[in-house]
Design a protein around this motif. Structure first.
Motif, PDB file in Angstrom:
ATOM      1  N   VAL A  22     -29.312 -19.663  -3.869  1.00  0.00           N
ATOM      2  CA  VAL A  22     -29.520 -20.645  -4.723  1.00  0.00           C
ATOM      3  C   VAL A  22     -30.584 -21.437  -4.774  1.00  0.00           C
ATOM      4  CG1 VAL A  22     -28.526 -22.714  -5.987  1.00  0.00           C
ATOM      5  CG2 VAL A  22     -27.125 -20.883  -4.990  1.00  0.00           C
ATOM      6  N   THR A  23     -31.603 -21.429  -5.763  1.00  0.00           N
ATOM      7  CA  THR A  23     -32.566 -22.290  -5.632  1.00  0.00           C
ATOM      8  C   THR A  23     -32.577 -23.423  -6.973  1.00  0.00           C
ATOM      9  OG1 THR A  23     -33.833 -20.861  -7.546  1.00  0.00           O
ATOM     10  CG2 THR A  23     -34.325 -20.358  -5.155  1.00  0.00           C
ATOM     11  N   PHE A  24     -33.356 -24.235  -6.750  1.00  0.00           N
ATOM     12  CA  PHE A  24     -33.354 -25.662  -7.560  1.00  0.00           C
ATOM     13  C   PHE A  24     -35.017 -26.107  -7.768  1.00  0.00           C
ATOM     14  CE2 PHE A  24     -31.960 -29.050  -9.912  1.00  0.00           C
ATOM     15  CZ  PHE A  24     -30.933 -29.943  -9.409  1.00  0.00           C
ATOM     16  N   ASP A  25     -35.109 -25.902  -9.052  1.00  0.00           N
ATOM     17  CA  ASP A  25     -36.666 -26.245  -9.556  1.00  0.00           C
ATOM     18  C   ASP A  25     -36.341 -27.596 -10.659  1.00  0.00           C
ATOM     19  OD1 ASP A  25     -38.827 -26.791 -10.871  1.00  0.00           O
ATOM     20  OD2 ASP A  25     -39.262 -24.280 -10.543  1.00  0.00           O
ATOM     21  N   THR A  26     -36.616 -28.740 -10.065  1.00  0.00           N
ATOM     22  CA  THR A  26     -36.469 -29.950 -11.012  1.00  0.00           C
ATOM     23  C   THR A  26     -37.645 -30.128 -11.973  1.00  0.00           C
ATOM     24  OG1 THR A  26     -37.751 -31.054  -9.218  1.00  0.00           O
ATOM     25  CG2 THR A  26     -35.201 -31.339  -9.244  1.00  0.00           C
ATOM     26  N   THR A  27     -38.749 -29.258 -11.826  1.00  0.00           N
ATOM     27  CA  THR A  27     -39.647 -29.417 -12.734  1.00  0.00           C
ATOM     28  C   THR A  27     -39.384 -28.504 -14.184  1.00  0.00           C
ATOM     29  OG1 THR A  27     -41.580 -29.574 -11.143  1.00  0.00           O
ATOM     30  CG2 THR A  27     -42.202 -28.900 -13.225  1.00  0.00           C
ATOM     31  N   LEU A  28     -38.792 -27.429 -13.682  1.00  0.00           N
ATOM     32  CA  LEU A  28     -38.105 -26.365 -14.967  1.00  0.00           C
ATOM     33  C   LEU A  28     -36.942 -26.638 -15.222  1.00  0.00           C
ATOM     34  CD1 LEU A  28     -39.418 -23.021 -13.361  1.00  0.00           C
ATOM     35  CD2 LEU A  28     -40.533 -24.316 -15.199  1.00  0.00           C
ATOM     36  N   LYS A  29     -36.207 -27.688 -14.840  1.00  0.00           N
ATOM     37  CA  LYS A  29     -34.802 -28.062 -14.908  1.00  0.00           C
ATOM     38  C   LYS A  29     -33.953 -26.845 -14.887  1.00  0.00           C
ATOM     39  CE  LYS A  29     -35.952 -32.558 -17.209  1.00  0.00           C
ATOM     40  NZ  LYS A  29     -35.410 -33.325 -18.344  1.00  0.00           N
ATOM     41  N   GLN A  30     -34.010 -26.110 -13.696  1.00  0.00           N
ATOM     42  CA  GLN A  30     -33.372 -24.852 -13.742  1.00  0.00           C
ATOM     43  C   GLN A  30     -32.986 -24.497 -12.304  1.00  0.00           C
ATOM     44  OE1 GLN A  30     -35.887 -21.040 -13.818  1.00  0.00           O
ATOM     45  NE2 GLN A  30     -35.004 -21.204 -16.069  1.00  0.00           N
ATOM     46  N   SER A  31     -31.721 -23.835 -12.479  1.00  0.00           N
ATOM     47  CA  SER A  31     -31.217 -23.256 -10.993  1.00  0.00           C
ATOM     48  C   SER A  31     -31.233 -21.861 -11.124  1.00  0.00           C
ATOM     49  CB  SER A  31     -29.897 -23.822 -10.451  1.00  0.00           C
ATOM     50  OG  SER A  31     -29.324 -23.459  -9.482  1.00  0.00           O
ATOM     51  N   LEU A  32     -31.404 -21.006 -10.087  1.00  0.00           N
ATOM     52  CA  LEU A  32     -31.503 -19.836 -10.206  1.00  0.00           C
ATOM     53  C   LEU A  32     -30.284 -19.358  -9.036  1.00  0.00           C
ATOM     54  CD1 LEU A  32     -35.093 -18.319 -10.614  1.00  0.00           C
ATOM     55  CD2 LEU A  32     -33.239 -18.640 -12.345  1.00  0.00           C
ATOM     56  N   PHE A  33     -29.494 -18.408  -9.295  1.00  0.00           N
ATOM     57  CA  PHE A  33     -28.635 -17.798  -8.488  1.00  0.00           C
ATOM     58  C   PHE A  33     -28.678 -16.424  -8.134  1.00  0.00           C
ATOM     59  CE2 PHE A  33     -24.250 -17.903  -6.570  1.00  0.00           C
ATOM     60  CZ  PHE A  33     -23.786 -16.520  -6.907  1.00  0.00           C
ATOM     61  N   HIS A  34     -29.010 -16.065  -6.926  1.00  0.00           N
ATOM     62  CA  HIS A  34     -29.350 -14.450  -6.637  1.00  0.00           C
ATOM     63  C   HIS A  34     -28.165 -14.108  -5.661  1.00  0.00           C
ATOM     64  CE1 HIS A  34     -33.412 -15.238  -7.779  1.00  0.00           C
ATOM     65  NE2 HIS A  34     -33.123 -16.502  -7.088  1.00  0.00           N
ATOM     66  N   ILE A  35     -27.889 -12.719  -6.062  1.00  0.00           N
ATOM     67  CA  ILE A  35     -26.778 -12.037  -5.081  1.00  0.00           C
ATOM     68  C   ILE A  35     -27.745 -10.605  -4.753  1.00  0.00           C
ATOM     69  CG2 ILE A  35     -24.772 -10.811  -4.949  1.00  0.00           C
ATOM     70  CD1 ILE A  35     -23.841 -12.168  -7.237  1.00  0.00           C
ATOM     71  N   THR A  36     -28.080 -10.520  -3.664  1.00  0.00           N
ATOM     72  CA  THR A  36     -28.835  -9.535  -3.109  1.00  0.00           C
ATOM     73  C   THR A  36     -27.868  -8.469  -2.586  1.00  0.00           C
ATOM     74  OG1 THR A  36     -28.912 -10.219  -0.853  1.00  0.00           O
ATOM     75  CG2 THR A  36     -30.601 -10.910  -2.470  1.00  0.00           C
ATOM     76  N   ALA A  37     -28.430  -7.071  -2.827  1.00  0.00           N
ATOM     77  CA  ALA A  37     -27.555  -5.969  -2.424  1.00  0.00           C
ATOM     78  C   ALA A  37     -26.441  -5.963  -3.198  1.00  0.00           C
ATOM     79  CB  ALA A  37     -27.434  -5.810  -0.943  1.00  0.00           C
ATOM     80  N   SER A  38     -26.353  -5.881  -4.508  1.00  0.00           N
ATOM     81  CA  SER A  38     -24.983  -6.352  -5.001  1.00  0.00           C
ATOM     82  C   SER A  38     -24.349  -5.343  -5.095  1.00  0.00           C
ATOM     83  CB  SER A  38     -25.332  -6.699  -6.806  1.00  0.00           C
ATOM     84  OG  SER A  38     -26.247  -5.436  -7.303  1.00  0.00           O
ATOM     85  N   GLN A  39     -22.867  -5.489  -5.184  1.00  0.00           N
ATOM     86  CA  GLN A  39     -21.678  -4.409  -4.972  1.00  0.00           C
ATOM     87  C   GLN A  39     -20.763  -4.512  -6.336  1.00  0.00           C
ATOM     88  OE1 GLN A  39     -19.924  -5.770  -1.501  1.00  0.00           O
ATOM     89  NE2 GLN A  39     -21.854  -5.599  -0.421  1.00  0.00           N
ATOM     90  N   PRO A  40     -20.178  -3.484  -6.572  1.00  0.00           N
ATOM     91  CA  PRO A  40     -19.064  -3.659  -7.738  1.00  0.00           C
ATOM     92  C   PRO A  40     -18.088  -4.694  -7.326  1.00  0.00           C
ATOM     93  CG  PRO A  40     -19.564  -1.323  -7.085  1.00  0.00           C
ATOM     94  CD  PRO A  40     -20.298  -2.148  -5.909  1.00  0.00           C
ATOM     95  N   ALA A  41     -17.826  -5.099  -6.213  1.00  0.00           N
ATOM     96  CA  ALA A  41     -16.902  -6.135  -5.977  1.00  0.00           C
ATOM     97  C   ALA A  41     -17.546  -7.412  -6.256  1.00  0.00           C
ATOM     98  CB  ALA A  41     -16.648  -6.423  -4.514  1.00  0.00           C
ATOM     99  N   ASP A  42     -18.828  -7.636  -6.595  1.00  0.00           N
ATOM    100  CA  ASP A  42     -19.425  -8.930  -6.902  1.00  0.00           C
ATOM    101  C   ASP A  42     -19.044  -9.128  -8.451  1.00  0.00           C
ATOM    102  OD1 ASP A  42     -22.171  -8.190  -4.906  1.00  0.00           O
ATOM    103  OD2 ASP A  42     -20.369  -9.302  -4.403  1.00  0.00           O
ATOM    104  N   SER A  43     -18.627  -8.097  -9.146  1.00  0.00           N
ATOM    105  CA  SER A  43     -18.397  -8.303 -10.740  1.00  0.00           C
ATOM    106  C   SER A  43     -17.546  -9.358 -10.867  1.00  0.00           C
ATOM    107  CB  SER A  43     -17.921  -6.910 -11.120  1.00  0.00           C
ATOM    108  OG  SER A  43     -18.725  -5.970 -11.252  1.00  0.00           O
TER     109      SER A  43
END
Lengths: 114, 112
Positions: B64-85
């Motif tokens: 998870v990242t937090f950018d207070t300038t952009l007022k945004q958080s990004l959530f990343h799942i690497t090497a995604s799997q069907p179970a992440d659905s």
């Protein structure tokens, strides 16, 4: 593990009936919450409580009341159920001790009012 | 009022790729941004939290990242799997507040 349980997974009630939804948590959490979740509207807070016998209105309290007589138990009451209260109801709890207030949810009660 | 928006209702991604979900907030910066996972017919489950003075947080394949300038958080799942659905929700809270305001969620589908 934190455990939040709700009294029913599925419930069908008739219009005008009084409905009780019960939530119990076993983590000695101070805060408890009731939400409803509808497609396209997300999670909306109905009521919350930060202590026994204390309650605060959330964003959509109309048509609902709550009761918290014991720390572990938080009840949601629909005084006279209406069809627009058909929804998924979710209970959650959180601890004042963490300062981050992540919430732990129950499995939900899908209520249908006919 | 303090709003939180997840712009994508749905995201489809190929297995093995990195899934990136976006959460934007309005007005002042929240003290914390939290991310939850919700499976169909179930309650949300807490995944990760990031504080406003943190840039990045990791937990296994999650970031998870937090950018207070952009007022945004990004959530990343690497090497995604069907179970992440699942549907992923972000939520904000202010300093000294224990109430959360949730976004509407992004439904992630990982295709084998």
């Amino acid at each position: 593990d934190v455990k939040v349980t709700q009294s029913s997974r599925y419930l069908v009630k008739r219009t005008g009936e009084k409905v009780f939804l019960e939530c119990v948590q076993d983590m000695d959490h101070e805060n408890m919450f009731w939400y409803r979740q509808d497609p396209g509207l997300g999670l909306r807070l109905i009521y919350f409580s930060y202590d026994v016998k204390m309650k605060e209105k959330g964003d959509i309290p109309e048509g609902y009341s709550v009761s918290r007589e014991k720390k572990e138990r938080f009840s949601l009451i629909l005084e006279s159920a209406s069809t627009n209260q058909t929804s998924m109801y979710l209970c959650a709890s959180s601890s004042l001790g963490t300062s981050t207030y992540e919430q732990y949810f129950g499995p939900g009660t899908r209520l249908t009012v006919t | 009022s303090q709003k939180i928006e997840q712009n994508s209702e749905a995201l489809n991604i190929q297995e093995g790729k990195t899934a990136t979900l976006t959460c934007n907030y309005t007005n002042y910066s929240p003290a914390y941004l939290q991310w939850y996972r919700q499976d169909p017919g179930r309650g949300p489950v807490f995944l990760l939290l990031i504080r406003e003075n943190e840039k990045e947080k990791r937990k296994e394949r999650l970031k998870v990242t937090f950018d207070t300038t952009l007022k945004q958080s990004l959530f990343h799942i690497t090497a995604s799997q069907p179970a992440d659905s699942a549907t992923y929700l972000c939520a904000r809270t202010g300093a000294g507040s224990y109430q959360l305001t949730f976004g509407k969620g992004t439904k992630l589908s990982v295709i084998p």
